[in-house]
Design a protein around this motif. Structure first.
Motif, mmCIF file in Angstrom:
data_model
loop_
_atom_site.group_PDB
_atom_site.id
_atom_site.type_symbol
_atom_site.label_atom_id
_atom_site.label_comp_id
_atom_site.label_asym_id
_atom_site.label_seq_id
_atom_site.Cartn_x
_atom_site.Cartn_y
_atom_site.Cartn_z
ATOM 1 N N GLU A 188 -28.574 5.176 -20.613
ATOM 2 C CA GLU A 188 -29.841 5.864 -20.830
ATOM 3 C C GLU A 188 -29.931 7.212 -20.108
ATOM 4 O O GLU A 188 -30.982 7.594 -19.618
ATOM 5 C CB GLU A 188 -31.014 4.972 -20.395
ATOM 6 N N GLU A 189 -28.797 7.924 -20.052
ATOM 7 C CA GLU A 189 -28.846 9.259 -19.460
ATOM 8 C C GLU A 189 -29.636 10.190 -20.365
ATOM 9 O O GLU A 189 -29.673 10.027 -21.578
ATOM 10 C CB GLU A 189 -27.432 9.790 -19.233
ATOM 11 N N GLU A 190 -30.260 11.177 -19.753
ATOM 12 C CA GLU A 190 -31.175 12.048 -20.477
ATOM 13 C C GLU A 190 -30.799 13.501 -20.219
ATOM 14 O O GLU A 190 -30.572 13.899 -19.071
ATOM 15 C CB GLU A 190 -32.605 11.770 -20.016
ATOM 16 N N THR A 236 -31.627 17.234 -19.718
ATOM 17 C CA THR A 236 -32.796 18.014 -19.308
ATOM 18 C C THR A 236 -32.850 19.380 -19.980
ATOM 19 O O THR A 236 -33.871 20.067 -19.900
ATOM 20 C CB THR A 236 -32.793 18.232 -17.788
ATOM 21 N N HIS A 281 -31.733 10.316 -15.830
ATOM 22 C CA HIS A 281 -31.712 9.230 -16.798
ATOM 23 C C HIS A 281 -33.103 8.636 -16.912
ATOM 24 O O HIS A 281 -33.942 8.782 -16.013
ATOM 25 C CB HIS A 281 -30.681 8.149 -16.453
ATOM 26 N N LYS A 282 -33.365 8.017 -18.029
ATOM 27 C CA LYS A 282 -34.667 7.411 -18.250
ATOM 28 C C LYS A 282 -34.904 6.328 -17.197
ATOM 29 O O LYS A 282 -33.957 5.755 -16.674
ATOM 30 C CB LYS A 282 -34.723 6.812 -19.661
ATOM 31 N N PRO A 283 -36.183 6.044 -16.883
ATOM 32 C CA PRO A 283 -36.462 4.981 -15.920
ATOM 33 C C PRO A 283 -35.755 3.688 -16.310
ATOM 34 O O PRO A 283 -35.799 3.267 -17.465
ATOM 35 C CB PRO A 283 -37.984 4.835 -16.002
ATOM 36 N N HIS A 288 -32.237 6.782 -9.727
ATOM 37 C CA HIS A 288 -33.374 7.701 -9.904
ATOM 38 C C HIS A 288 -32.929 9.158 -9.780
ATOM 39 O O HIS A 288 -33.511 9.932 -9.001
ATOM 40 C CB HIS A 288 -34.506 7.381 -8.937
ATOM 41 N N THR A 326 -32.754 13.009 -10.263
ATOM 42 C CA THR A 326 -33.922 13.865 -10.420
ATOM 43 C C THR A 326 -33.517 15.321 -10.569
ATOM 44 O O THR A 326 -32.429 15.722 -10.138
ATOM 45 C CB THR A 326 -34.854 13.714 -9.200
ATOM 46 N N THR A 358 -40.019 7.181 -8.897
ATOM 47 C CA THR A 358 -40.349 7.560 -10.278
ATOM 48 C C THR A 358 -41.406 8.652 -10.288
ATOM 49 O O THR A 358 -41.326 9.608 -11.069
ATOM 50 C CB THR A 358 -40.837 6.335 -11.069
ATOM 51 N N ASP A 385 -40.836 12.417 -11.861
ATOM 52 C CA ASP A 385 -41.753 12.971 -12.871
ATOM 53 C C ASP A 385 -42.389 14.270 -12.378
ATOM 54 O O ASP A 385 -42.560 15.223 -13.152
ATOM 55 C CB ASP A 385 -42.840 11.952 -13.214
ATOM 56 N N THR A 430 -39.973 17.177 -12.606
ATOM 57 C CA THR A 430 -39.878 17.649 -14.003
ATOM 58 C C THR A 430 -41.085 18.503 -14.360
ATOM 59 O O THR A 430 -40.957 19.582 -14.961
ATOM 60 C CB THR A 430 -39.761 16.452 -14.955
#
Length: 471
Positions: A215-217, A219, A328-330, A347, A349, A401, A405, A408
């Protein structure tokens, strides 16, 4: 050290994975060692926290053949200095660091100051300073602290291959450069600080939730990291003035910004950027670092002011490195059986709050605190260990978390283009934090209070019983 009993929680076999740091070639302090891995502060901090708490059997496995500490600058806010002080390494770190007294937020294109937020009373308010320093100093101080602890054993050149059991005794398969055959290690608790590309996370999510991806994201952002010496800056009086100051400067522009501050006893100016990712965008599974071209770097910030151009032009050709900024997503869980994730493994960031390393080091301190609460008669009970690690997750996951957030969100605000939203942001900047809030959340007094006043170890100690009973 706590009193030993026939069955002693401090005899638990603790395995920590990951002790390296970022492989950025800059101007390191003298060291004969080299470095090739991406994990680091969380693993070293975790091992040292367990040793300081009295645990007697701590093994750290690291892919690199040895540890040589290079890298860029790093911020060490009061919340992590509180932990580092408990670990006994704060004086060594502070000796080379800059005690931040203010931040100057400037329009990138003009160098016009949008806000000047004074922070002279951080130490008075929170008991510890906000420091900027060289990563080598932080990592090296943690490593030196570990070397003084006979309970900690390092195993270099050793990579995790597989996890075949998570509970009650994690069973791990490693590959070592020192031998041909893979070998098995059994432990009581596995704590994995193996970074954004964590292999442990992949195995843990597969075992706990049947997830086949991490679940990597993306950016959409990348970063240049630059370190300029006093000698390089000497021909530029305005840059020397910044190097001699105790001020963090941020130049902001549409979809990009630069943050800079002095490190290494004001002898190196650390510069880090955030800008649109173009080099990695079509290859998200590739390495997260690449050699960049100086001309391309200059083009990314071509609309920024002459002072920024002077800085960037000082970077030698061939020494431009670019990082892809990934999160990555939570995760659905940080814990499975007797295995827990630490730091970027759970986590990751964006850097806009300067809390990445701080959160990882705090994780290790909280883990050591909660594991020490396991009753002696329950040290071989898998369910008790799992519940204890779940308390760590309950303590840390909501906090981390929220910071991920907020980092971001702060990046979005910093990178606004022309329009009403930017006008409102710049109007808020002009108040210089007098209202208690600043659009750059790193410099915002209300956010600082929320983060810097947090004593993660004290909270773990006070809430352990309540949270354990709730599981």
């Amino acid at each position: 050290m706590p009193h030993s009993t026939a069955a002693d929680v401090y005899d638990l076999r603790i395995v920590v994975i990951g002790a390296g740091t970022s492989p950025l070639k800059t101007t390191p302090r003298p060291t004969p060692r080299s470095l090739t891995t991406l994990s680091g502060m969380g693993g070293l901090g975790t091992a040292l926290a367990f040793a300081k708490k009295g645990f007697k059997n701590i093994s750290v496995y690291e892919t690199a053949s040895n540890l040589g500490f290079v890298g860029a600058g790093i911020q060490m806010p009061p919340n992590v200095m509180r932990v580092l002080d408990r670990l006994g390494v704060a004086p060594e770190i502070e000796a080379e660091a800059t005690d931040v007294q203010a931040t100057s937020i400037r329009q990138g294109s003009t160098n016009e100051e949008l806000a000047h937020v004074s922070m002279p009373d951080i130490r008075e308010k929170y008991g510890f300073p906000h420091l900027t320093g060289h990563r080598s100093n932080l990592a090296g101080s943690l490593y030196n602290g570990c070397l003084k602890e006979p309970a900690i054993k390092f195993h270099f050149g050793t990579s995790l291959v597989n996890i075949t059991s998570f509970s009650p005794k994690p069973t791990l398969i490693f590959r070592s450069r020192a031998q041909e055959e893979e070998f098995i290690v059994e432990c009581d608790i596995l704590l994995s600080a193996d970074g954004i590309k964590s292999l442990t996370r992949s195995h843990l999510l597969r075992a706990s939730h049947n997830l086949t991806q991490t679940e990597e994201e993306d950016t959409g952002q990348a970063a240049y990291r630059i370190m300029l010496t006093r000698e390089q800056l000497a021909p530029f009086p305005e840059l020397i003035k910044l190097l001699n100051s105790n001020t963090v400067v941020r130049w902001v522009g549409e979809r990009r910004h630069i943050i800079a501050y002095p490190v290494s006893n004001h002898n190196i100016y650390n510069i880090s950027t955030a800008h649109p990712d173009t080099n990695f965008a079509s290859a998200t599974s590739a390495t997260y670092t690449t050699k960049g071209s100086k001309s391309q770097m200059l083009s990314v910030f071509e609309t920024f002011c002459p002072l920024v151009q002077d800085m960037l032009n000082l970077v030698p050709d061939g020494e431009v490195c670019e990082w892809k900024l990934r999160i990555h997503k939570p995760l659905p869980t940080w814990v499975h059986g007797s295995v827990a994730l630490v730091g970027d493994a759970c986590h990751a960031t964006l850097p806009h709050l300067s809390q990445g390393a701080a959160m990882a080091i705090e994780d290790g301190a909280v883990l050591a605190e909660v594991v020490s609460e396991i009753p002696a008669e329950k040290i071989h009970d898998g369910e008790t260990i799992t519940k204890t690690l779940k308390v760590y997750e309950l303590l840390r996951k909501p906090h981390c978390t929220a910071l991920v957030d907020l980092a971001t969100h702060s990046g979005r605000v910093l990178h606004l283009g022309e329009g009403k939203a930017k006008e409102e942001r710049d109007k808020a900047f002009k108040e210089n934090g007098k209202s208690g809030s600043v659009p750059d959340k790193w410099a915002s007094p209300d956010v600082q209070k929320m983060i810097y006043a947090n004593d993660c170890v004290k909270e773990a100690r006070e809430r352990f019983g309540e949270l354990f009973a709730s599981l």
